[in-house]
Design a protein around this motif. Sequence first.
Motif, PDB file in Angstrom:
ATOM      1  N   SER A  49       0.843  -1.274  -0.117  1.00 25.41           N
ATOM      2  CA  SER A  49       0.050  -0.093  -0.295  1.00 25.41           C
ATOM      3  C   SER A  49       0.942   1.375   0.026  1.00 25.41           C
ATOM      4  CB  SER A  49      -0.830  -0.092   1.409  1.00 25.41           C
ATOM      5  OG  SER A  49      -1.803   1.311   1.263  1.00 25.41           O
ATOM      6  N   LEU A  50       0.751   2.399  -1.029  1.00 25.18           N
ATOM      7  CA  LEU A  50       1.320   3.357  -1.074  1.00 25.18           C
ATOM      8  C   LEU A  50       0.345   4.544  -0.805  1.00 25.18           C
ATOM      9  CD1 LEU A  50       3.205   2.720  -4.605  1.00 25.18           C
ATOM     10  CD2 LEU A  50       4.116   2.364  -2.101  1.00 25.18           C
ATOM     11  N   VAL A  51       1.004   5.206   0.537  1.00 25.63           N
ATOM     12  CA  VAL A  51       0.086   6.238   0.945  1.00 25.63           C
ATOM     13  C   VAL A  51       0.244   7.617   0.315  1.00 25.63           C
ATOM     14  CG1 VAL A  51      -0.739   7.444   3.056  1.00 25.63           C
ATOM     15  CG2 VAL A  51      -0.008   5.062   3.067  1.00 25.63           C
ATOM     16  N   ASP A  52      -0.525   7.960  -0.675  1.00 25.20           N
ATOM     17  CA  ASP A  52      -0.562   9.259  -1.365  1.00 25.20           C
ATOM     18  C   ASP A  52      -1.068  10.335  -0.614  1.00 25.20           C
ATOM     19  OD1 ASP A  52      -0.101  11.148  -3.501  1.00 25.20           O
ATOM     20  OD2 ASP A  52      -1.414  10.208  -4.846  1.00 25.20           O
ATOM     21  N   GLU A  53      -1.386  11.493  -1.266  1.00 26.90           N
ATOM     22  CA  GLU A  53      -1.814  12.718  -0.422  1.00 26.90           C
ATOM     23  C   GLU A  53      -3.086  12.606  -0.180  1.00 26.90           C
ATOM     24  OE1 GLU A  53      -1.900  17.583  -1.274  1.00 26.90           O
ATOM     25  OE2 GLU A  53      -1.473  16.374  -2.907  1.00 26.90           O
ATOM     26  N   ASP A  54      -3.995  11.882  -0.941  1.00 30.05           N
ATOM     27  CA  ASP A  54      -5.442  11.868  -0.434  1.00 30.05           C
ATOM     28  C   ASP A  54      -5.984  10.355  -0.750  1.00 30.05           C
ATOM     29  OD1 ASP A  54      -5.441  11.842  -3.052  1.00 30.05           O
ATOM     30  OD2 ASP A  54      -6.747  13.506  -3.401  1.00 30.05           O
ATOM     31  N   ARG A  55      -5.037   9.432  -0.807  1.00 30.53           N
ATOM     32  CA  ARG A  55      -5.472   8.056  -1.073  1.00 30.53           C
ATOM     33  C   ARG A  55      -4.500   7.316  -0.631  1.00 30.53           C
ATOM     34  NH1 ARG A  55      -4.191   6.581  -7.181  1.00 30.53           N
ATOM     35  NH2 ARG A  55      -2.211   7.873  -7.269  1.00 30.53           N
ATOM     36  N   GLN A  56      -4.701   6.024  -0.647  1.00 30.61           N
ATOM     37  CA  GLN A  56      -3.810   4.892  -0.744  1.00 30.61           C
ATOM     38  C   GLN A  56      -4.064   3.833  -1.779  1.00 30.61           C
ATOM     39  OE1 GLN A  56      -3.914   2.501   2.810  1.00 30.61           O
ATOM     40  NE2 GLN A  56      -6.172   1.707   2.713  1.00 30.61           N
ATOM     41  N   TRP A  57      -3.039   3.653  -2.418  1.00 33.64           N
ATOM     42  CA  TRP A  57      -3.127   2.912  -3.542  1.00 33.64           C
ATOM     43  C   TRP A  57      -2.266   1.536  -3.527  1.00 33.64           C
ATOM     44  CZ3 TRP A  57       0.753   1.505  -7.278  1.00 33.64           C
ATOM     45  CH2 TRP A  57       0.191   1.042  -8.633  1.00 33.64           C
ATOM     46  N   PHE A  58      -2.858   0.496  -3.918  1.00 32.50           N
ATOM     47  CA  PHE A  58      -2.073  -0.773  -3.756  1.00 32.50           C
ATOM     48  C   PHE A  58      -1.480  -1.271  -5.057  1.00 32.50           C
ATOM     49  CE2 PHE A  58      -6.481  -1.718  -1.268  1.00 32.50           C
ATOM     50  CZ  PHE A  58      -5.941  -0.859  -0.223  1.00 32.50           C
ATOM     51  N   LYS A  59      -0.261  -1.208  -4.845  1.00 36.54           N
ATOM     52  CA  LYS A  59       0.637  -1.584  -5.847  1.00 36.54           C
ATOM     53  C   LYS A  59       0.551  -3.107  -6.208  1.00 36.54           C
ATOM     54  CE  LYS A  59       3.754  -2.246  -8.972  1.00 36.54           C
ATOM     55  NZ  LYS A  59       3.720  -1.857 -10.479  1.00 36.54           N
ATOM     56  N   ALA A  60       0.513  -3.864  -5.304  1.00 36.08           N
ATOM     57  CA  ALA A  60       0.245  -5.363  -5.429  1.00 36.08           C
ATOM     58  C   ALA A  60      -0.842  -5.725  -4.313  1.00 36.08           C
ATOM     59  CB  ALA A  60       1.738  -6.305  -5.185  1.00 36.08           C
ATOM     60  N   ARG A  61      -1.580  -6.778  -4.413  1.00 36.32           N
ATOM     61  CA  ARG A  61      -2.783  -7.096  -3.674  1.00 36.32           C
ATOM     62  C   ARG A  61      -3.190  -8.617  -3.528  1.00 36.32           C
ATOM     63  NH1 ARG A  61      -4.977  -4.485  -7.913  1.00 36.32           N
ATOM     64  NH2 ARG A  61      -7.161  -5.149  -8.449  1.00 36.32           N
ATOM     65  N   VAL A  62      -3.322  -9.372  -2.552  1.00 35.99           N
ATOM     66  CA  VAL A  62      -4.066 -10.451  -2.462  1.00 35.99           C
ATOM     67  C   VAL A  62      -5.390 -10.547  -1.427  1.00 35.99           C
ATOM     68  CG1 VAL A  62      -3.863 -12.823  -1.343  1.00 35.99           C
ATOM     69  CG2 VAL A  62      -2.096 -11.952  -2.985  1.00 35.99           C
ATOM     70  N   GLY A  63      -6.392 -10.895  -2.166  1.00 30.42           N
ATOM     71  CA  GLY A  63      -7.631 -11.025  -1.085  1.00 30.42           C
ATOM     72  C   GLY A  63      -8.267  -9.670  -1.126  1.00 30.42           C
ATOM     73  N   MET A  64      -8.188  -8.751  -1.933  1.00 28.23           N
ATOM     74  CA  MET A  64      -8.682  -7.345  -2.077  1.00 28.23           C
ATOM     75  C   MET A  64      -8.890  -7.104  -3.288  1.00 28.23           C
ATOM     76  SD  MET A  64      -8.372  -3.861   0.124  1.00 28.23           S
ATOM     77  CE  MET A  64      -8.797  -4.651   1.797  1.00 28.23           C
ATOM     78  N   ASP A  65     -10.395  -7.011  -3.689  1.00 31.62           N
ATOM     79  CA  ASP A  65     -10.932  -6.344  -5.179  1.00 31.62           C
ATOM     80  C   ASP A  65     -10.359  -4.833  -5.602  1.00 31.62           C
ATOM     81  OD1 ASP A  65     -11.532  -8.909  -5.852  1.00 31.62           O
ATOM     82  OD2 ASP A  65     -13.550  -8.342  -5.085  1.00 31.62           O
ATOM     83  N   ALA A  66     -10.542  -4.190  -4.347  1.00 25.29           N
ATOM     84  CA  ALA A  66     -10.312  -2.627  -4.685  1.00 25.29           C
ATOM     85  C   ALA A  66      -8.670  -2.433  -4.993  1.00 25.29           C
ATOM     86  CB  ALA A  66     -10.890  -1.875  -3.336  1.00 25.29           C
ATOM     87  N   THR A  67      -8.506  -1.522  -5.771  1.00 25.48           N
ATOM     88  CA  THR A  67      -7.120  -1.124  -6.112  1.00 25.48           C
ATOM     89  C   THR A  67      -6.644   0.252  -5.209  1.00 25.48           C
ATOM     90  OG1 THR A  67      -8.043   0.573  -7.576  1.00 25.48           O
ATOM     91  CG2 THR A  67      -7.227  -1.591  -8.558  1.00 25.48           C
ATOM     92  N   GLY A  68      -7.547   0.446  -4.220  1.00 25.19           N
ATOM     93  CA  GLY A  68      -7.030   1.518  -3.359  1.00 25.19           C
ATOM     94  C   GLY A  68      -8.362   2.181  -2.576  1.00 25.19           C
ATOM     95  N   THR A  69      -8.046   2.971  -1.681  1.00 28.84           N
ATOM     96  CA  THR A  69      -9.156   3.493  -0.882  1.00 28.84           C
ATOM     97  C   THR A  69      -8.854   5.022  -0.534  1.00 28.84           C
ATOM     98  OG1 THR A  69      -8.144   3.080   1.250  1.00 28.84           O
ATOM     99  CG2 THR A  69      -9.521   1.264   0.273  1.00 28.84           C
ATOM    100  N   GLY A  70      -9.840   5.772   0.058  1.00 28.03           N
ATOM    101  CA  GLY A  70      -9.619   7.070   0.542  1.00 28.03           C
ATOM    102  C   GLY A  70      -8.586   6.928   1.748  1.00 28.03           C
TER     103      GLY A  70
END
Length: 375
Positions: A49-70
């Motif tokens: 999980s990469l924590v950006d200014e207003d979101r977190q974005w997932f470079k790689a993931r297992v078990g979660m469909d979303a590519t990121g969240t607020g």
Amino acid sequence: MRAKLHPRQIERLAQLRKLGILDTDAEPQFDELVELVAKICDVPIALISLVDEDRQWFKARVGMDATGTGLDQSICSHAILQDDLLEIRDTRRDARTADNPLVLGTENIRFYAGVPLVSDDGLPIGTLCVLDTEPRTLSDLQRTTLRVLGKQVMRQIEMRLALHQAEVLRDEIDHRVKNSLQTVLSVGRMYKSRVDSDIAVEALSAVERRIDAVAMLHQELYQTSQSHQVALAPYLVRVASLLEVSAPSHVRLDMDVCQAQVASLVAANIGMIVSEFTANAIKHAFPDGRQGTVSVSIVQSEDHSALMVDCKDDGIGNTQPMPENAVTTLGQRLMQAAALQIGADYSISGSASGYHLHMRVPLQDDELSAGQVAE
């Protein structure tokens, strides 16, 4: 509870953007790491999980469909404020996560453990984290594994940037080399158009052929991942294509080259010799529209220790005396010097059926292995 901003937030975000990792496509080296950490920690969810200014974005993931969240759903925003691994054994009992939508919603996240991904500048850009839908505790081995793999993720991200920068530099060097060679060619052609001496014209033509061959060699080196070795066959095909442009319609060029990998120095000098022999044959061996062929054959010796180079023409040969002048001497000296530079046994002979150049080029151990594999 939404996490506070990192004390070095502006620098942290600048570092994250500098790494060029946000919103990039999936890459196996990262996917494999999250799959591994999920198995070792025995959890259904693992993220980079990469924590950006207003979101977190997932470079790689297992078990979660979303590519990121607020950031209102980001537990990783809390983790990057820590110096070490953050482990929340029951998210409903921790003030930082009790009101998190991922905890209260259908995702039902009840456990979180994440290790900050810290750059060489000491700036956290995100986390390698694991999550579960039940409260739990990691073992000492699982915590150690999470820390170690977190460092590996960060090294992969930084290596990715380094490779990209190297590619950019390589492209810039390629551009400059091409421009420099083109400039030298243009100067040579300008002088050639202004001189009256046959010797000078021939010398400048030889220089032009050599620069063209170097340009082709540079292109082959640029296209291969082995910076010191060249695939000989495609390189010589490129050289031959330049020679064919200058050949009259009644002269044909045949080339049969084995699929060998050779050192760039070897390729450059073989290209030089083939180029000079062919250019001389085109000019002298087929007078008055005589039909003919210039053939080039390069094969490996039976023990794979050398390349056997044969250049032949079926022109007038020595039925007419070769002109003993500086132009002829120049071509012969160029070929002899090129053969000497690569330690080759070199001979050239003429008969009524044409001229024949034979050369044995010894191969080094790394070229020997590459040549055997190529076959």
